[in-house]
Design a protein around this motif. Structure first.
Motif, PDB file in Angstrom:
ATOM      1  N   ARG A   1      -2.734 -46.138 -22.767  1.00 25.21           N
ATOM      2  CA  ARG A   1      -4.122 -45.438 -22.193  1.00 25.21           C
ATOM      3  C   ARG A   1      -5.113 -45.835 -23.494  1.00 25.21           C
TER       4      ARG A   1
ATOM      5  N   LYS B   1       0.132 -53.677 -16.830  1.00 24.77           N
ATOM      6  CA  LYS B   1       0.248 -52.514 -16.256  1.00 24.77           C
ATOM      7  C   LYS B   1       1.912 -52.195 -15.698  1.00 24.77           C
TER       8      LYS B   1
ATOM      9  N   LEU C   1       0.437 -44.644 -15.122  1.00 23.80           N
ATOM     10  CA  LEU C   1       1.252 -44.132 -16.314  1.00 23.80           C
ATOM     11  C   LEU C   1       1.646 -42.662 -15.866  1.00 23.80           C
ATOM     12  N   GLU C   2       0.596 -41.933 -15.303  1.00 23.03           N
ATOM     13  CA  GLU C   2       1.088 -40.520 -14.989  1.00 23.03           C
ATOM     14  C   GLU C   2       2.318 -40.517 -13.996  1.00 23.03           C
TER      15      GLU C   2
ATOM     16  N   THR D   1       4.292 -49.404 -17.495  1.00 17.91           N
ATOM     17  CA  THR D   1       4.568 -48.411 -16.648  1.00 17.91           C
ATOM     18  C   THR D   1       6.013 -48.489 -16.541  1.00 17.91           C
TER      19      THR D   1
ATOM     20  N   ASP E   1      -8.443 -48.789 -20.748  1.00 20.85           N
ATOM     21  CA  ASP E   1      -9.142 -47.666 -20.262  1.00 20.85           C
ATOM     22  C   ASP E   1      -9.379 -47.937 -19.042  1.00 20.85           C
TER      23      ASP E   1
ATOM     24  N   ASP F   1      -8.794 -46.213 -14.964  1.00 20.64           N
ATOM     25  CA  ASP F   1      -8.338 -45.214 -14.042  1.00 20.64           C
ATOM     26  C   ASP F   1      -7.079 -45.714 -13.244  1.00 20.64           C
TER      27      ASP F   1
ATOM     28  N   HIS G   1      -4.247 -45.660 -15.670  1.00 22.70           N
ATOM     29  CA  HIS G   1      -3.804 -44.201 -16.199  1.00 22.70           C
ATOM     30  C   HIS G   1      -2.933 -43.485 -15.130  1.00 22.70           C
TER      31      HIS G   1
END
Length: 163
Positions: free
Chosen positions: A138, A111, A150-151, A115, A142, A144, A147
């Protein structure tokens, strides 16, 4: 530490000396000195700087030297290496000797690494590469929370170095 710094500046045993210096600075909580030496090395000898970039990267991130980090990242290669490490780590976690604690470590490492790479690309106006790496990440995991991180990275939010 002073001897290690003199060696780096003189171009003598640069990888070993830089490693020693970065380790000492980390223990002393003086990562800014690692960043400063890397910046000087980048100006004087970019080839040598490339060899020690991995050692300097946490200090550069902590010091918000994002453009310098962007100069040395190699998105496809870097992501391929972190993905391979992640996959191998997950396999080890299946072994009862390592288990859940190891899986937690591997997930946190992936992670942070993914990122960070995405965010560095984003802040250096390399949006297409950032989006490609984020999509690959992603697909790899998988989750949340991952993800969502990452956003944030795609918006240029660089996570703190970990561990």
């Amino acid at each position: 530490r002073d001897v290690a710094q003199m060696n780096v500046v003189a171009g003598k045993d640069v990888p070993e000396s830089f490693h020693d210096l970065a380790s000492i600075n980390n223990q002393l909580g003086e990562q800014s000195k690692t960043k400063e030496l890397f910046e000087a090395l980048d100006e004087k000898d970019p080839k040598a700087a490339k060899k020690v970039f991995g050692l300097a990267q946490p200090s550069l991130i902590e010091g918000k030297a994002y453009s310098l980090v962007g100069k040395y990242v190699s998105p496809k290669n870097d992501f391929a290496n972190m993905r391979e490490g992640y996959r191998q780590g997950k396999k080890l976690a299946d072994d009862d000797r390592f288990g859940e604690r190891h899986l937690d470590f591997v997930n946190r490492r992936f992670k942070n690494d993914a990122t960070t790479l995405v965010a560095i690309l984003a802040v250096n106006d390399r949006k297409k590469e950032a989006e490609e790496i984020a999509a690959s990440a992603r697909a790899e995991w998988d989750d949340d929370s991952f993800h969502a991180a990452l956003e944030e990275a795609l918006k240029g939010v660089v996570p703190d170095p970990w561990p």
